[in-house]
Write an enzyme that holds these catalytic residues in place. Sequence first.
Site: not given
Lengths: 355, 355
Positions: A312-313
């Site tokens: 993610g991120e």
Amino acid sequence: ADLQAMADARAHQDRLTKPRGALGVLEEVAVRLAGVAGACPPPAPAPAALAIFAADHGVHAQGVTPWPREVTTQMVLNFLAGGAVANAFAAQAGVSVTVVDVGVAADLPEAPGLVSRKIAYGTADLSAGPAMTAEQAVAALEAGITVARDLVAQGNACLVTGDMGIANTTASAALICAFTGRDAADTTGRGTGADDATLRHKIEIVRRGLEVNDIPGDGDPGSRSEVVRRLAAVGGLEHAALAGFVLGAAAARVPVILDGVIAGAAALVAAALAPDAVGYCLAGHRSAEPGHAITLDHLGLRALVDLELRLGEGTGALLAYPLVSAAVRVMHEVATFDSAGVTDKDAQATLDPST
Amino acid sequence: ADLQAMADARAHQDRLTKPRGALGVLEEVAVRLAGVAGACPPPAPAPAALAIFAADHGVHAQGVTPWPREVTTQMVLNFLAGGAVANAFAAQAGVSVTVVDVGVAADLPEAPGLVSRKIAYGTADLSAGPAMTAEQAVAALEAGITVARDLVAQGNACLVTGDMGIANTTASAALICAFTGRDAADTTGRGTGADDATLRHKIEIVRRGLEVNDIPGDGDPGSRSEVVRRLAAVGGLEHAALAGFVLGAAAARVPVILDGVIAGAAALVAAALAPDAVGYCLAGHRSAEPGHAITLDHLGLRALVDLELRLGEGTGALLAYPLVSAAVRVMHEVATFDSAGVTDKDAQATLDPST
């Protein structure tokens, strides 16, 4: 999307000194960006901005992840200090990083790079009732639209999605069910580290969330109010904001590179509100989450990077950004058969090689 | 490769603020580069240099491709003028471009960026006898080793393979058969545009080349002299030079990013001469050529980019370069759980979040 610009882009690709179609998926990326910009060649997608939408999740209380909820806040501070993988990838790609708090369950200090649009201190537990009110969901959508509009106003020509929210793969799985009609067992994965028992429990929680919120298995909300109801019922504040971010990018005619399963789930919401918005999306990568492949199929998108990332991120989208830039650069810099004096097997006309 | 540095790299990955293994294939890339450099973290793979080895092929006379042979020379001039896709991708990635003439069937003018190591004006027809003499094959291997050594001496910390040679997918298919034992029907593809009839003919030509040169279906040359004999029999001058380039990179302890099926076939030769050389290779991309997947399996390499490219020139490897850089950057810049005060679910120890 501008169909004439897309046709022009296809024709230009065929004049370049390379076999036709030899750039594979990247040729379609360039065509898509021509359609987004309404120009051939499309402008370079630079500068680009990553927005990491952060929020907490009431469903965390159900034990759907081995990570403590506080890690959302800790990671936001890590982003702001430049210490996360997204920061390293953004530095590598020359992309700016903005963190948007739409629902972190803690008060965050003011900091450069942090935009506060906090709508709540996290969502309610989706397995016990609606995660958000309709008003909260709409406010988060609007926050995402505003962030996109502001980043484009600051001169960014490409937006990149990021997210942070412990337990947000659970909400993503539920959203994917709600917007595709697939079963929870198909859309739910291990996220960032669920073991077998936690995965079985997570599937059960997703199922319960769909039931308790009266979401039918049709995968077709039909009306806009039902889109918002389903989003509010099982989504996260960052999902709602990301859906708005996609809509804002489309409204500004700027491409948006989607990260993984969280952005994909949000894009399903955006597409349900405005189907044309999908034309402004590029799928940065294919996440290891099983719901993501389902989502990409549903959206008709092909992922550019497929390296089993599950972080993610915005990390997957950031890795895709240089590929997108390269696809566009070809349209500006590569010589045509004519200009370079290279024989085109299809045209069968050799031109003056001295030019 | 340095096993201690690789173990250190794995341990360091596990301390970084991300779920363990969440960077998927890129974690293994960083570990591999630590092994190559004998250091953890490994140095950034910069600056990087692309070497495009160019040569012509006698087998072109057999009608294995719709492109005229002159296109090899025309494309070399296009590279030198900066007009090819490889130039655009190299500019995007910040990689220098060197063109090495090891066997173009024309006299080329001196030019900046062109290194002349011409061994012959193209190979002989591999379907009628050996494509090269053993002396020519060895000279091309040495040319590749020298180019690698010179580029590293100039300060480059990463090498990238490129190739140009009309008809070189035919020689690649034959080499892959000779070094893996697979059938010509499995290893031969459409290259940059063969139609069904041309593909059938191309398979037949590859088969004839293996027969006329007495190459058994064992896929195991055994001795070094037999490696060189098989390379000389069905390879191209650019394949031999690329095999040397891989050996030169390994000797200099510098990573080399392989492009597609031509580089892959050359890496099979390098691996047959020095099995440890594979540890210095990264597979940049997976080509659409069927022989390439076979080659990567044989070498135990996983491709970083898979976008249906079938262009050559080094384009797939250039697209992979930013991914490799990102994998290494993580090792230098990402905070540890300890330093960032992020809770590690596996360590189950929350540290002072104020640090």
